[in-house]
Design a protein around this motif. Structure first.
Motif, mmCIF file in Angstrom:
data_model
loop_
_atom_site.group_PDB
_atom_site.id
_atom_site.type_symbol
_atom_site.label_atom_id
_atom_site.label_comp_id
_atom_site.label_asym_id
_atom_site.label_seq_id
_atom_site.Cartn_x
_atom_site.Cartn_y
_atom_site.Cartn_z
ATOM 1 N N HIS A 137 9.130 17.539 0.694
ATOM 2 C CA HIS A 137 9.000 16.116 1.354
ATOM 3 C C HIS A 137 9.251 15.626 2.046
ATOM 4 O O HIS A 137 8.587 15.177 3.247
ATOM 5 N N ARG A 138 10.272 15.701 2.318
ATOM 6 C CA ARG A 138 10.986 15.141 4.180
ATOM 7 C C ARG A 138 10.624 15.749 5.129
ATOM 8 O O ARG A 138 9.737 15.493 6.102
ATOM 9 N N VAL A 139 9.854 17.266 4.769
ATOM 10 C CA VAL A 139 9.361 17.459 6.183
ATOM 11 C C VAL A 139 7.907 17.444 6.292
ATOM 12 O O VAL A 139 7.626 17.079 6.947
ATOM 13 N N GLU A 140 7.351 17.377 5.220
ATOM 14 C CA GLU A 140 5.681 16.830 5.651
ATOM 15 C C GLU A 140 5.908 15.611 5.843
ATOM 16 O O GLU A 140 5.074 15.141 6.489
ATOM 17 N N TYR A 141 6.492 14.917 5.256
ATOM 18 C CA TYR A 141 7.021 13.042 5.840
ATOM 19 C C TYR A 141 7.246 13.459 7.478
ATOM 20 O O TYR A 141 6.017 12.901 8.481
ATOM 21 N N ALA A 142 7.668 14.073 7.825
ATOM 22 C CA ALA A 142 8.230 14.372 9.229
ATOM 23 C C ALA A 142 7.130 14.783 9.735
ATOM 24 O O ALA A 142 7.232 14.614 11.006
ATOM 25 N N LEU A 143 6.509 15.886 9.664
ATOM 26 C CA LEU A 143 5.154 16.212 10.251
ATOM 27 C C LEU A 143 4.562 15.684 10.543
ATOM 28 O O LEU A 143 3.839 15.041 11.464
ATOM 29 N N TYR A 198 -14.244 -10.591 7.227
ATOM 30 C CA TYR A 198 -14.817 -11.771 6.636
ATOM 31 C C TYR A 198 -14.488 -12.745 5.796
ATOM 32 O O TYR A 198 -15.146 -13.211 5.252
ATOM 33 N N GLY A 199 -12.885 -12.435 5.606
ATOM 34 C CA GLY A 199 -12.285 -13.634 4.631
ATOM 35 C C GLY A 199 -12.296 -12.830 3.501
ATOM 36 O O GLY A 199 -11.785 -13.908 2.521
ATOM 37 N N LEU A 200 -12.849 -11.551 3.173
ATOM 38 C CA LEU A 200 -12.975 -10.963 1.864
ATOM 39 C C LEU A 200 -12.386 -9.848 1.479
ATOM 40 O O LEU A 200 -12.711 -8.288 0.577
ATOM 41 N N ALA A 201 -10.956 -10.407 2.026
ATOM 42 C CA ALA A 201 -10.024 -8.439 1.579
ATOM 43 C C ALA A 201 -9.624 -7.867 -0.090
ATOM 44 O O ALA A 201 -9.886 -9.397 -0.637
ATOM 45 N N PHE A 202 -10.052 -7.330 -0.256
ATOM 46 C CA PHE A 202 -10.081 -6.984 -1.336
ATOM 47 C C PHE A 202 -8.576 -6.159 -2.003
ATOM 48 O O PHE A 202 -8.108 -4.962 -1.261
ATOM 49 N N ALA A 203 -7.750 -5.417 -3.209
ATOM 50 C CA ALA A 203 -7.020 -4.776 -3.372
ATOM 51 C C ALA A 203 -8.142 -3.557 -3.822
ATOM 52 O O ALA A 203 -8.621 -2.975 -4.741
ATOM 53 N N PRO A 204 -7.327 -2.276 -3.146
ATOM 54 C CA PRO A 204 -8.152 -1.347 -3.359
ATOM 55 C C PRO A 204 -7.511 -0.389 -4.306
ATOM 56 O O PRO A 204 -6.074 -0.007 -4.832
ATOM 57 N N PHE A 205 -8.194 -0.012 -5.171
ATOM 58 C CA PHE A 205 -7.912 1.266 -6.391
ATOM 59 C C PHE A 205 -7.356 2.859 -5.614
ATOM 60 O O PHE A 205 -8.169 2.999 -4.376
ATOM 61 N N TYR A 206 -6.633 3.658 -5.482
ATOM 62 C CA TYR A 206 -6.479 4.180 -4.444
ATOM 63 C C TYR A 206 -5.603 5.659 -6.023
ATOM 64 O O TYR A 206 -4.696 5.642 -6.594
ATOM 65 N N ARG A 207 -5.360 6.956 -4.878
ATOM 66 C CA ARG A 207 -4.812 8.083 -5.678
ATOM 67 C C ARG A 207 -3.913 7.952 -4.541
ATOM 68 O O ARG A 207 -3.747 8.794 -3.552
ATOM 69 N N GLU A 208 -2.654 8.111 -5.369
ATOM 70 C CA GLU A 208 -1.163 8.236 -5.198
ATOM 71 C C GLU A 208 -1.268 10.115 -4.205
ATOM 72 O O GLU A 208 -1.984 10.971 -5.219
ATOM 73 N N ALA A 209 -0.535 9.751 -3.452
ATOM 74 C CA ALA A 209 -0.213 11.744 -2.462
ATOM 75 C C ALA A 209 1.273 12.158 -3.717
ATOM 76 O O ALA A 209 1.301 10.954 -3.935
ATOM 77 N N SER A 210 1.180 13.423 -3.416
ATOM 78 C CA SER A 210 1.759 13.986 -4.677
ATOM 79 C C SER A 210 3.504 13.493 -3.753
ATOM 80 O O SER A 210 3.676 13.233 -4.335
ATOM 81 N N ASN A 211 3.395 13.618 -2.479
ATOM 82 C CA ASN A 211 4.540 13.492 -2.163
ATOM 83 C C ASN A 211 4.467 11.752 -1.701
ATOM 84 O O ASN A 211 3.880 10.711 -1.125
ATOM 85 N N PRO A 212 5.363 11.061 -2.544
ATOM 86 C CA PRO A 212 5.985 9.511 -2.378
ATOM 87 C C PRO A 212 6.183 8.994 -0.946
ATOM 88 O O PRO A 212 5.671 7.946 -0.819
ATOM 89 N N LEU A 213 7.411 9.651 0.396
ATOM 90 C CA LEU A 213 7.135 9.779 0.926
ATOM 91 C C LEU A 213 6.164 9.040 1.728
ATOM 92 O O LEU A 213 5.184 8.452 3.090
#
Length: 309
Positions: A10-16, A141-156
């Motif tokens: 995970h650390r290597v992936e994050y650094a890259l 436009y003053g309409l910021a929204f909270a997104p649904f998202y798919r988490e990456a397998s690497n938390p970093l």
């Protein structure tokens, strides 16, 4: 030991990833976009997952030859590479009616009309064009929204992407990971008259068997369920890439879902309606969709991979 090796990986992936994004950030937006697109196209043609994109295209554009499909798959890889390369530049891409980096919009009147709306809103789109640009444009436009998202397998990497998204929007917004925990948080958000963003074009094994391009496609019912439960206005919108670091948002006419009292039928009908909207968008420019995704059931790909007579 396995856990330790995983952490190192995970650390290597994050650094890259950090190094790659930093490199793109030091370039002009158009240069980064072109480089990301070109690199992805070169790598993509050797990637096994390109076979999935080819099968998807056979369904979406059955009239194409093998060579034409290969060309379209390459273009799809280019859009993915450009989207990645444009990530660190999103905060700097501003409305621009001329040429060069920036964005334009059609259907602006729909966003302006919603500025004073005090009820919950769901912004609906798909992984088309540079979908990462949708939140910052709507937020402007003053309409910021909270997104649904798919988490990456690497938390970093997951935290890195989340930070880039927050920076692009220009303000702190909640983000809800897909799954039971995120769904509960999203429901509470809408109950409090919040705004939610959904990319509804990915496969959901425990979803509804709606159709997409005439084939059964297990589809998440959360958007329809939430919209009906909290009477949310749904705002469909699609992003397009019209050049290097140059994007266009088309906002469709917002609508309020109709509740007949037969909740399950209402959910199924609205889910199919949203799939139909996605199909229309994808047909317009299939190469700008995330073609690499296994959108249909396993048996669809097994059937499509059989040698032709």
């Amino acid at each position: 030991m396995a856990s330790r090796w995983k952490q190192i990986g995970h650390r290597v992936e994050y650094a890259l990833a950090r190094a790659l994004l930093y490199g793109f950030s030091r370039m002009a937006p158009q240069t980064a976009s072109r480089l990301g697109a070109g690199t992805a196209r070169m790598i993509g043609k050797w990637a096994p997952v390109s076979r999935i994109a080819d099968i998807n295209l056979r369904l979406i554009q059955p009239h194409l030859s093998d060579a034409e499909r290969a060309y379209e798959v390459g273009k799809s890889w280019g859009h993915i590479g450009a989207t990645l390369a444009e990530l660190p530049h999103l905060p700097r891409l501003i409305r621009n009616e001329a040429s060069g980096p920036g964005w334009t919009i059609a259907g602006e009147e729909h966003l302006l009309a919603l500025r004073d709306h005090d009820g919950p809103i769901i912004f609906f789109s798909g992984h088309i064009g540079n979908w990462e640009m949708l939140p910052p444009i709507v937020a402007s436009y003053g309409l910021a929204f909270a997104p649904f998202y798919r988490e990456a397998s690497n938390p970093l990497i997951n935290r890195l992407i989340a930070a880039l998204r927050q920076k692009a929007v220009g303000q702190a917004v909640p983000m809800f990971p897909k799954g039971a925990r995120g769904a509960r948080a999203a429901m509470a958000h809408l109950k409090n008259r919040g705004r939610l963003g959904v990319l509804g074009d990915q496969k959901m094994n425990d979803g509804i068997a709606a159709t997409l391009f005439g084939e059964e496609a297990m589809t998440a019912s959360a958007t329809a369920s939430f919209a009906l439960k909290y009477q949310c206005i749904i705002v469909p919108g699609v992003m397009r890439r019209v050049g290097p670091a140059r994007l266009h948002l088309r906002v469709e006419k917002p609508f309020m879902p109709v509740a007949t009292g037969e909740r399950q039928k209402d959910i199924e009908k609205l889910t199919q309606q949203l799939n139909d909207q996605l199909e229309t968008w994808i047909r317009e420019a299939p190469d700008q969709w995330l073609l690499l995704h296994r959108r249909w059931p396993r048996h669809f790909y097994a059937r499509s991979e059989k040698p032709r007579a």
